[in-house]
Design a protein around this motif. Structure first.
Motif, PDB file in Angstrom:
ATOM      1  N   ALA A 244      -4.734   5.427 -11.670  1.00  0.00           N
ATOM      2  CA  ALA A 244      -4.820   3.875 -11.287  1.00  0.00           C
ATOM      3  C   ALA A 244      -3.401   3.526 -10.593  1.00  0.00           C
ATOM      4  O   ALA A 244      -3.534   2.871  -9.653  1.00  0.00           O
ATOM      5  N   VAL A 245      -2.165   4.001 -10.901  1.00  0.00           N
ATOM      6  CA  VAL A 245      -1.225   3.628 -10.354  1.00  0.00           C
ATOM      7  C   VAL A 245      -1.246   4.101  -8.821  1.00  0.00           C
ATOM      8  O   VAL A 245      -0.848   3.478  -7.754  1.00  0.00           O
ATOM      9  N   GLY A 246      -1.514   5.201  -8.845  1.00  0.00           N
ATOM     10  CA  GLY A 246      -1.726   6.048  -7.253  1.00  0.00           C
ATOM     11  C   GLY A 246      -2.699   5.284  -6.589  1.00  0.00           C
ATOM     12  O   GLY A 246      -2.279   5.095  -5.350  1.00  0.00           O
ATOM     13  N   TYR A 247      -3.691   4.997  -6.905  1.00  0.00           N
ATOM     14  CA  TYR A 247      -4.581   4.124  -6.117  1.00  0.00           C
ATOM     15  C   TYR A 247      -4.485   2.758  -5.925  1.00  0.00           C
ATOM     16  O   TYR A 247      -4.672   2.101  -4.694  1.00  0.00           O
ATOM     17  N   TYR A 248      -3.669   2.237  -6.817  1.00  0.00           N
ATOM     18  CA  TYR A 248      -2.918   0.790  -6.490  1.00  0.00           C
ATOM     19  C   TYR A 248      -1.904   0.975  -5.453  1.00  0.00           C
ATOM     20  O   TYR A 248      -1.999   0.198  -4.505  1.00  0.00           O
ATOM     21  N   ARG A 249      -0.957   2.001  -5.444  1.00  0.00           N
ATOM     22  CA  ARG A 249       0.129   2.194  -4.377  1.00  0.00           C
ATOM     23  C   ARG A 249      -0.722   2.528  -3.353  1.00  0.00           C
ATOM     24  O   ARG A 249       0.036   2.251  -2.124  1.00  0.00           O
ATOM     25  N   SER A 250      -2.107   3.278  -3.159  1.00  0.00           N
ATOM     26  CA  SER A 250      -2.472   3.261  -1.870  1.00  0.00           C
ATOM     27  C   SER A 250      -3.293   2.469  -1.287  1.00  0.00           C
ATOM     28  O   SER A 250      -3.910   2.705  -0.250  1.00  0.00           O
ATOM     29  N   GLY A 251      -3.305   1.289  -2.123  1.00  0.00           N
ATOM     30  CA  GLY A 251      -4.447   0.096  -1.422  1.00  0.00           C
ATOM     31  C   GLY A 251      -5.603   0.331  -1.903  1.00  0.00           C
ATOM     32  O   GLY A 251      -6.654  -0.681  -1.583  1.00  0.00           O
ATOM     33  N   GLU A 252      -6.026   1.182  -2.796  1.00  0.00           N
ATOM     34  CA  GLU A 252      -7.624   1.242  -3.044  1.00  0.00           C
ATOM     35  C   GLU A 252      -7.759   0.610  -4.495  1.00  0.00           C
ATOM     36  O   GLU A 252      -7.792   1.102  -5.546  1.00  0.00           O
ATOM     37  N   TYR A 253      -7.792  -0.777  -4.566  1.00  0.00           N
ATOM     38  CA  TYR A 253      -7.871  -1.299  -5.680  1.00  0.00           C
ATOM     39  C   TYR A 253      -9.016  -1.689  -6.458  1.00  0.00           C
ATOM     40  O   TYR A 253      -8.767  -1.724  -7.745  1.00  0.00           O
ATOM     41  N   SER A 254     -10.029  -1.442  -5.959  1.00  0.00           N
ATOM     42  CA  SER A 254     -11.166  -1.333  -6.769  1.00  0.00           C
ATOM     43  C   SER A 254     -11.257  -0.012  -7.566  1.00  0.00           C
ATOM     44  O   SER A 254     -11.501  -0.047  -8.670  1.00  0.00           O
ATOM     45  N   LYS A 255     -10.767   1.126  -7.104  1.00  0.00           N
ATOM     46  CA  LYS A 255     -10.533   2.335  -7.863  1.00  0.00           C
ATOM     47  C   LYS A 255      -9.579   2.245  -8.766  1.00  0.00           C
ATOM     48  O   LYS A 255      -9.961   2.767 -10.087  1.00  0.00           O
ATOM     49  N   SER A 256      -8.681   1.458  -8.593  1.00  0.00           N
ATOM     50  CA  SER A 256      -7.477   1.285  -9.336  1.00  0.00           C
ATOM     51  C   SER A 256      -8.002   0.425 -10.579  1.00  0.00           C
ATOM     52  O   SER A 256      -7.772   0.827 -11.942  1.00  0.00           O
ATOM     53  N   ARG A 257      -8.595  -0.692 -10.499  1.00  0.00           N
ATOM     54  CA  ARG A 257      -9.216  -1.417 -11.471  1.00  0.00           C
ATOM     55  C   ARG A 257     -10.213  -0.760 -12.295  1.00  0.00           C
ATOM     56  O   ARG A 257     -10.180  -0.798 -13.696  1.00  0.00           O
ATOM     57  N   GLU A 258     -11.127   0.101 -11.813  1.00  0.00           N
ATOM     58  CA  GLU A 258     -11.827   1.033 -12.588  1.00  0.00           C
ATOM     59  C   GLU A 258     -11.263   1.839 -13.556  1.00  0.00           C
ATOM     60  O   GLU A 258     -11.551   1.891 -14.606  1.00  0.00           O
ATOM     61  N   LEU A 259     -10.387   2.362 -13.101  1.00  0.00           N
ATOM     62  CA  LEU A 259      -9.506   3.467 -13.959  1.00  0.00           C
ATOM     63  C   LEU A 259      -8.511   2.783 -14.881  1.00  0.00           C
ATOM     64  O   LEU A 259      -8.729   3.179 -16.201  1.00  0.00           O
TER      65      LEU A 259
END
Length: 151
Positions: free
Chosen positions: A81-96
């Motif tokens: 989730a942190v990785g996806y947040y840092r890469s700008g993929e907020y929906s995946k980060s929110r899901e995780l």
């Protein structure tokens, strides 16, 4: 409910590694040479942590890929989730982050990350609306200016 010992172990496994990503890659390579699965998994988790917290976007992506390939358990959800947040993929980060709450509903780090995700999505939405309104205003201004010149 998840036991305290599980969360303690999880947070310990996600603590910053004592080495840089390059050094951790060597540790992971060494761990694959006859080390126990536990040692290999710990090395991979540490390298993933280092990569995901890197300032280089390509390192962050490598950390995400490494976790996706090697892990599909609760230990990796927050770090992914942190990785996806840092890469700008907020929906995946929110899901995780949601999956983190299924494991531990009061997980403080996940709560903080969720707030950061929500704030970023809101900010990006406001910026998007502002850009759209500005563009429409410029187009309308250009049309009015051309009509005034004709008259």
């Amino acid at each position: 409910m998840v036991g305290t010992s599980f969360l303690g172990a999880l947070l310990t496994s996600l603590s910053p590694p004592a080495c840089c990503p390059e050094g951790c890659e060597r540790v992971v390579a060494d761990a694959t040479k006859g080390a126990s699965d536990e040692g290999k998994n710990e090395s991979i988790m540490r390298l993933s942590w280092a990569l995901i917290h890197s300032k280089q976007p390509e390192d962050v992506q490598r950390g995400i890929t490494m976790l996706e390939v090697h892990y599909s358990n609760e230990k990796s959800f927050y770090l992914l989730a942190v990785g996806y947040y840092r890469s700008g993929e907020y929906s995946k980060s929110r899901e995780l982050t949601g999956q983190c709450f299924e494991i531990a509903p009061d997980w403080r780090q996940a709560l903080s990350l969720k707030k950061a995700i929500d704030d970023r999505i809101t900010k990006d939405g406001v910026i998007g609306i502002g850009v759209t309104v500005t563009t429409i205003g410029l187009i309308a201004g250009g049309i009015v200016a051309s009509l005034v010149r004709r008259n």
